[in-house]
Structures are given as C-alpha cells and as structure tokens.
Design an enzyme around this catalytic site. Structure first.
Site, PDB file in Angstrom:
ATOM      1  N   ALA A   1      23.867  -3.304  -6.266  1.00  0.00           N
ATOM      2  CA  ALA A   1      23.219  -3.277  -4.952  1.00  0.00           C
ATOM      3  C   ALA A   1      24.261  -3.440  -3.843  1.00  0.00           C
ATOM      4  O   ALA A   1      25.308  -4.056  -4.050  1.00  0.00           O
ATOM      5  CB  ALA A   1      22.192  -4.398  -4.860  1.00  0.00           C
TER       6      ALA A   1
ATOM      7  N   GLU B   1      24.508 -11.373 -11.152  1.00  0.00           N
ATOM      8  CA  GLU B   1      23.603 -11.865 -10.105  1.00  0.00           C
ATOM      9  C   GLU B   1      23.509 -13.385  -9.996  1.00  0.00           C
ATOM     10  O   GLU B   1      23.310 -13.913  -8.895  1.00  0.00           O
ATOM     11  CB  GLU B   1      22.191 -11.287 -10.313  1.00  0.00           C
ATOM     12  CG  GLU B   1      22.038  -9.830  -9.906  1.00  0.00           C
ATOM     13  CD  GLU B   1      22.496  -8.848 -10.967  1.00  0.00           C
ATOM     14  OE1 GLU B   1      23.005  -9.288 -12.017  1.00  0.00           O
ATOM     15  OE2 GLU B   1      22.339  -7.633 -10.752  1.00  0.00           O
TER      16      GLU B   1
ATOM     17  N   GLU C   1      21.391  -1.523 -14.107  1.00  0.00           N
ATOM     18  CA  GLU C   1      19.928  -1.336 -14.109  1.00  0.00           C
ATOM     19  C   GLU C   1      19.558   0.142 -13.990  1.00  0.00           C
ATOM     20  O   GLU C   1      18.586   0.600 -14.587  1.00  0.00           O
ATOM     21  CB  GLU C   1      19.322  -2.161 -12.977  1.00  0.00           C
ATOM     22  CG  GLU C   1      19.514  -3.657 -13.226  1.00  0.00           C
ATOM     23  CD  GLU C   1      18.990  -4.533 -12.109  1.00  0.00           C
ATOM     24  OE1 GLU C   1      19.608  -4.513 -11.014  1.00  0.00           O
ATOM     25  OE2 GLU C   1      17.987  -5.221 -12.302  1.00  0.00           O
TER      26      GLU C   1
ATOM     27  N   GLY D   1      22.990  -3.693 -10.252  1.00  0.00           N
ATOM     28  CA  GLY D   1      22.068  -2.574 -10.044  1.00  0.00           C
ATOM     29  C   GLY D   1      22.539  -1.288 -10.690  1.00  0.00           C
ATOM     30  O   GLY D   1      21.727  -0.418 -11.029  1.00  0.00           O
TER      31      GLY D   1
END
Lengths: 80, 267
Positions: free
Chosen positions: B69, B145, B125, B122
């Site tokens: 992210a 994270e 992911e 991310g």
C-alpha cells in the site's frame, strides 16, 4: 565448518560480485550501505544472495542496525 | 477495449492471454491512482471474459513486483481528519481494493502473478488473489504490517491461510520477516520457481499451457478448488479498521514516512 573469517571473506567476495565493485575496495569494517552505495531494497537483494550462497535462512530482523561486513559475518555464522 | 496504457499500469490482450504490467514508480505502491486503474482493469476483464484464457500480472520496475500500500499517500490523507473520518476513508479504500481482488480471485480466466524482487504487504495480497504465483529466485515475500500497528487489510491473511499452513501464516504475520522465493516455494506459497529475470517468461509458458484447456472446464475447476473466504475477508477488514483508529498507527505511519533508516522496509 567455516570459520567466521572464511564467512567474512565469502561475504565480501559475494557483495563485490553482486554489486559489481572491485573486491579490493571492500573492507570488513566498511559501512556496506556507503561503500556499495546501496539502499534498503538492494540490501534485501544482498540478503537473498547470502541465503542462497550459505544455504540458510537469515531473518531480516536480525540485520536491523547491522551496517558493516564483520557484524554481518557474525550474524550469519550463528546460523551456519 | 483490448489494451490500456495508464499512469500506473498497462495491459493488453493478445491470443487469449492478457498481460498486465505494473509500472508506478518507485515500487508500484498501491494508492488511489493505481487502485483506479486496477478497477478499470477488473471491469474490462469481466467484459472480455469470453476471450481471456489467462491473465499475467507482472512489474516492469527493477525493484520488484509491488511494495504494498502507498503508506505516504495514506499518511498524508489522514492529516487534519478526525478519527471517524480516517476510519471511514480507509474503509472506503479497503472496500474498493477488496472488490477488485475478489473479481480477480473469481475471474474465469487462470490468473498468474509473475513476481520478482519485493512482494510486500499489499503486493503480496495482490499476488495471493491470483491462481498461480511464479517467482524469480531473487523474489522476497513479506507481511510487514504489524510494525505499523495494523494487520494486512487487502485480504492477505484469509487468502494466505487458504493456500498454506497456519504455522506459515503465523510466522510471516507475527514476525513480519521476509522470506525468499525458495522458502516460499517450499511452503506452497509459490507454485513455480524461475531463474533470475525469467519469471515473466515462465508465466507466459504457463499461460500458453492454460490456453489449451476447455474454458468451461477450466473455470469450473477453479471455482471448485478456490473458494473465496468472504466471511474472513470481511472480518479482516473490520479488525483492520478497529486497529487503525489507534494513535499507535498514526505514530507508526509517521515514523515510516519520515524514516531515514537504512532499512525502512524491514520490521
């Protein structure tokens, strides 16, 4: 079983080869970020190379704060 | 539309194979700009589903597949907002990225992530929403994270749990350490290993193989073997939003954004 000095020598050779710098420019107590002019992601590349070379897993959190080849060799030696 | 050239990604469909290239500097961080183009891609993929046999996701950037992210954008957008506004904003972003990843996850086409370099947060992911991960031997995978006081929020935990043993999920999640491609292959996260610089080549060969199969059978097989854990995905999002409301997250993001540490990507 490698000695820590052998491990150190192999790290220096490997770093020189991977980042294409003359081996003679690297010394055990160098700050490898400065000497190799690498950033954090390139340091991870070096970590991957070291894992492949020594055939061990090297958890990256153990390398937090490590900036010189000699300390790096000590940390790796503990995993061999 | 059979091809698209955007600011953050480009894709093209040829011979039944759709190749999507990520190219947002510095490391394909997933912020609003990339999300918008991923949404457009997901919509196009649905419209073209009768023509697409396989999808390959890869990165054109040397640094790797995706760093995760866009934490800098997230931090900047948070400034001046109340806690409630922050949570509402982040939940809206999560709903949108989940919608994209769920569509990718359930697309009838076989989806392949060709990964090199970093595949963090991310980015992992995104790869986990694909059916097959092909990894360059220099790739690294990580869920960092927890260092920020949050958990993965794009569906990473349920999707990783779907693919590998719980002990592996705990190791990655609770230590935040990165693992190399060989380890990821050994635990079943990575399906195929490729030589350095060859992940896309291997992914293309895999896509050609996939394209030989009957599309109805291929889609049925995928639907059977790859259930989407919707309930856990929803729960993950809720936990993320609960954790996100705390000052420790603000502090963690500030430290990351302002960090001059030599290894800011490491937990």
């Amino acid at each position: 079983m490698r000695t820590v000095e052998q491990t150190l020598e192999e790290i220096l050779n490997l770093a020189a080869e991977h980042f294409r710098v003359p081996r003679t420019q690297l010394s055990p107590d160098d700050d490898f970020f400065k000497t190799l002019r690498i950033d954090s992601l390139q340091a991870l590349e070096l970590l991957t190379r070291l894992e492949q070379h020594f055939g061990v897993e090297l958890p990256d959190y153990e390398f937090q704060g490590v900036t010189d080849f000699r300390t790096l060799a000590d940390r790796i030696q503990a995993r061999l | 539309m059979r091809e698209f050239r955007g600011q953050s990604l480009s894709w093209q469909l040829a011979g039944g194979v759709c190749e999507l290239a990520l190219h947002r500097e510095p490391a394909n961080e997933i912020g609003t700009a990339l999300l918008v183009e991923l949404e457009q891609f997901a919509a196009a993929l649905e419209a073209l589903q009768n023509e697409v046999c396989a999808v390959i996701l890869y990165s054109r950037l040397r640094r790797g597949f995706c760093a995760g992210a866009d934490l800098r954008e997230l931090y900047q957008r948070m400034q001046g907002l109340t806690v409630e506004q922050r949570i509402a904003g982040v939940r809206q972003f999560l709903e949108r990225i989940h919608a994209v990843l769920n569509r990718l996850d359930t697309a009838p086409a076989t989806t392949i992530a060709a990964v090199h370099g970093i595949c963090f947060g991310g980015g992992l992911e995104l790869a986990l929403a694909c059916d097959v991960i092909v990894a360059d031997r220099m790739a690294r995978f990580c869920f960092p994270e927890l260092r920020l006081g949050i958990i993965p929020g794009f569906g990473g935990i349920p999707r990783l749990k779907r693919d590998v043993g719980n002990a592996v999920v705990r190791d990655l999640l609770l230590t935040g350490r990165s693992i190399n491609a060989q380890r990821a292959h050994a635990v079943g996260l990575v399906a195929q290993l490729a030589a350095e610089g060859k992940a896309l080549e291997v992914a293309r060969a895999t896509a050609q193989q996939v394209a030989k199969f009957d599309p109805v059978t291929r889609a049925a097989a995928k639907q059977f073997i790859k259930p989407v854990p919707y309930e856990e995905l929803r729960r993950e999002m809720d936990i993320f939003c609960e954790l996100f409301a705390r000052p420790v997250v603000d502090e963690g993001l500030r430290k990351f954004v302002e960090s001059t540490a030599a290894l800011p990507y490491l937990p």
